[in-house]
Design a protein around this motif. Structure first.
Motif: not given
Ligand code: NAP
Length: 516
Positions: A155, A181, A184, A215, A231-233, A236, A256-258, A295, A400, A476
């Protein structure tokens, strides 16, 4: 300082080195430290696949739904504690924290309700049956059965509560155990939520594990029955989805990205009209809620040239009323960015946008925040830009800036040109349109629908929550740059965790086999 532990293979495990420090982004005071060094991820996967999965598959949808409902209630009872953590670690105002924490509770409850409605079933029937030959002696139906592996949920930092809940609810209801996860830097909220969930005793053993920190070799250990939901950039995502073991075993990967989402004002929505007012209100909120770290935030503001002056002025006036600072101060309406790295990235991004756009509001520099020590905190005041060259492929359509930053793009007012501009970002999560003209809206759907995962319409009398809310009943996710994934959307959200099996045979056998 508190040391966060991972929960793997049935026990809490604390590392002894390689810690990352979690800060309060308003004051830069350290809050906790996290590391996963030394964690045995092979054992975690074994526990999920060998203990959690069988236990979940032994439960009906109804029983799993009942547990999700109870979890939602348990977490709601701890709402105040979670909001405090969200303020401290995410720099979230009360309403920003509630958006995340209440969104989590609502999503768990929604999927609980779906499970209860499915009752005793253990798998889903997909669509109607169909005769394959002259008689019903050859018939087909499709069933959706739970995968027999583990779901790894990676996430982003911005929604620690909702991000955990929206993925976990779908995997759990589908009958697949989760290894969660959180990012951090802002792991405190998700860590506490998992503690609360496990303390509740509601879950079967192995249904939920938590990684704080990196991870390690976990992604490389995923196999054919496992799922990776990320979910992230986009950067990644690209690295993760290209891993050899994921490609070789066709591991389901949902990304799920930007996204450079657009808000579009229709030509009929003149200043003073209800859609115009909704547009100004929504865009200002979508820029500043969670300091623009969503996002789904509006990054590009498409305004017909005839209304560009009035719309820009109204937006700038509204943004000027937002107080940036430490959410511990009750006057503050917008908190800091989550980390020093995010602030640096946002400032770099504004500088890139300014190469081809003009500054309308804000400074493009770090600000001191109200209620925060001078020189401390990762603050950026709301920043509005305007592009003189909206139809050129400038950074406005490509970069972004994950903060309270958006750019006004004047356009002709036609649905075709609006759709062209929406598409220039290469795929978005959500587009919002403000108009009462059904023909113009239909033109926008026809032209931009393929480039966006959701279209939010702000017409006269509409009472939506704004385009930024990803609600469990609606899908979504978005095409292209937005990751190409799909989450939520009611039972559609279970899709990554289920295998579709085409059953063929005599109708009298196939229908009951499918559970129809
Ligand atoms: P990020 O840097 O890509 O990190 C996302 C997650 O991936 C974090 O948990 C991170 O862990 C983890 N990660 C990073 N490298 C990894 C690796 N090599 N292996 C395994 N995990 C790895 O993104 P972010 O900065 O947290 O989030 C901001 C971005 O997320 C924005 O671009 C935003 O648009 C996007 N986002 C999208 C959605 C959506 O639903 N589409 C929702 C929210 C955010 P660490 O924290 O430990 O590095």
């Amino acid at each position: 300082m508190k040391t966060l532990a991972s929960y793997l293979a049935g026990r809490w495990q604390t590392a002894d080195r390689d810690f990352r420090i979690l800060l309060d982004p308003s004051t830069e005071e350290p809050l906790a430290r996290a590391s996963s060094t030394g964690a045995d991820f092979a054992a975690a996967l074994d526990w999920a696949r060998g203990t959690g999965g069988p236990a979940l598959r032994a439960l009906s949808f109804g029983a799993r739904g009942e547990i999700l409902k109870s979890l939602s209630k348990t977490l709601r009872e701890r709402r105040a504690e979670l909001l405090d953590l969200s303020r401290a670690n995410n720099g979230a105002t009360e309403s920003d924290g509630a958006f995340d924490v209440d969104g989590a509770g609502g999503t768990l409850a929604f999927y609980g309700g779906l499970g209860l409605a499915l009752g005793d079933r253990r798998w889903l029937v997909d669509g109607d049956g169909l005769q394959l030959a002259r008689t019903e002696a050859f018939w087909t139906r499709h069933a959706l059965v739970p995968k027999q592996g583990a779901a790894l949920h990676v996430n982003a930092f911005n929604f620690p509560a909702w991000g955990f809940a929206e993925k976990f609810a779908c995997a759990f209801l589908a009958g697949v155990p989760s290894i969660v996860k959180p990012a951090t830097a802002t792991a405190l909220v998700a860590h506490r939520m998992v503690e609360i969930v496990l303390e509740s005793g509601l879950l079967p053993a192995g249904a939920l594990q938590l990684v704080v920190g990196a991870t390690g070799d976990l992604v490389d250990r995923l196999g054919a029955q496992d799922v990776l939901a990320f979910t992230g950039s986009a950067a990644t995502a690209r690295e993760l989805r290209g891993r050899a073991n994921l490609l070789a075993a066709s591991v389901r990967v949902n990304v799920e990205a930007d996204s450079l989402n657009a808000a579009v004002l229709g030509p009929d929505a003149a200043p003073g009209s209800a859609p115009f007012d909704a547009f100004v209100r929504d865009v200002a909120r979508e820029m500043t809620q969670k300091a623009g770290q969503k996002c789904t935030a509006v990054r590009r503001i498409l305004v017909p040239r005839a209304h560009a002056g009035a719309a820009t002025e109204a937006l700038a006036a509204r943004l000027a009323g937002v107080v940036t600072g430490n959410p511990a101060d009750p006057e503050v309406g917008m908190g800091p960015l989550a980390t020093a790295a995010q602030l640096t990235d946002a400032l770099d991004g504004v500088a890139e946008l300014l190469a081809t756009a003009d500054l309308v509001a804000g400074t493009g520099r770090r600000a001191d925040g109200r209620g925060a020590p001078a020189g401390k905190g990762f603050f950026l005041a709301p920043t509005l830009l305007a592009s003189p060259v909206p139809l050129e492929l400038t950074p406005v359509h490509e970069r972004e800036v994950f903060g309270p930053v958006a750019t006004v793009l004047p356009y002709s007012g036609t649905a075709e040109e609006a759709a062209q501009l929406v598409a220039m970002a290469g795929g978005t999560l959500v587009t919002s349109a403000y108009s009462d003209d059904p023909d113009w809206l239909a033109g926008l759907v026809a032209g931009a629908g393929a480039w966006t995962g959701r279209l939010y319409v702000g017409s006269t009398g509409a009472e939506g929550f704004g385009s930024g809310a990803a609600l469990p009943a609606s899908s979504h996710g978005g095409p292209g740059r937005a990751g190409g994934g799909e989450e939520l959307g009611g039972l559609r959200g279970l899709a990554p965790y289920l295998q579709r099996v085409a059953l063929q045979g005599h109708r009298g056998v196939v229908d009951p086999l499918a559970g129809a």
